[in-house]
Design a protein around this motif. Structure first.
Motif, PDB file in Angstrom:
ATOM      1  N   ARG A 154      44.706  36.800  43.228  1.00 39.16           N
ATOM      2  CA  ARG A 154      43.888  37.654  42.363  1.00 39.16           C
ATOM      3  C   ARG A 154      44.773  38.316  41.317  1.00 39.16           C
ATOM      4  O   ARG A 154      45.900  38.732  41.620  1.00 39.16           O
ATOM      5  N   GLU A 165      44.730  41.213  39.972  1.00 38.85           N
ATOM      6  CA  GLU A 165      45.166  42.588  40.280  1.00 38.85           C
ATOM      7  C   GLU A 165      46.267  42.636  41.339  1.00 38.85           C
ATOM      8  O   GLU A 165      46.937  43.659  41.495  1.00 38.85           O
ATOM      9  N   ASP A 166      46.488  41.540  42.051  1.00 39.54           N
ATOM     10  CA  ASP A 166      47.536  41.488  43.072  1.00 39.54           C
ATOM     11  C   ASP A 166      48.837  40.866  42.561  1.00 39.54           C
ATOM     12  O   ASP A 166      49.799  40.725  43.320  1.00 39.54           O
ATOM     13  N   GLY A 177      38.580  36.598  38.047  1.00 40.56           N
ATOM     14  CA  GLY A 177      39.679  37.431  38.513  1.00 40.56           C
ATOM     15  C   GLY A 177      40.706  36.727  39.377  1.00 40.56           C
ATOM     16  O   GLY A 177      41.591  37.365  39.948  1.00 40.56           O
TER      17      GLY A 177
END
Length: 107
Positions: A9, A11-12, A96
């Protein structure tokens, strides 16, 4: 041939992150540089040394063994001792999630 391989992802995967994924039996280095994801074969073309962990500056990664530099976007060798480019892979983000796939599989 794989369609695509999931990296993770967005955001990771922070700025500066480097990691590898397996694409059809090949180790592929994935780098988040400037918020853009790049993917290239995880081997310097000079002596087959892994690129993972090399310094990334101004869109180029440096092989830690002998200092050869490669453009992340094109795979082109920019400094000796490497003269051959590194194979690059396509990256894409969907819902995402970051994916990598061979360029020949890009539609």
């Amino acid at each position: 041939m794989s369609e695509r391989v999931e990296v993770g992802r967005v955001e990771d995967i922070p700025e500066g992150w480097q990691g590898t994924v397996d694409v059809d039996g090949v180790g592929v280095l994935v780098v988040n540089h400037g918020g853009i994801f790049y993917a290239l074969r995880n081997n310097c073309t000079h002596q087959n040394y892994p690129l993972l962990g090399g310094d990334v500056v101004m869109g180029r990664i440096t092989c830690e063994k002998h200092g050869a530099k490669f453009e992340l976007a094109t795979g082109k060798a920019k400094t000796l001792p490497a003269v051959k480019p590194v194979q690059i892979y396509a990256t894409e983000t969907e819902d995402g999630v970051v994916y990598v796939r061979p360029l020949s599989a890009v539609s």
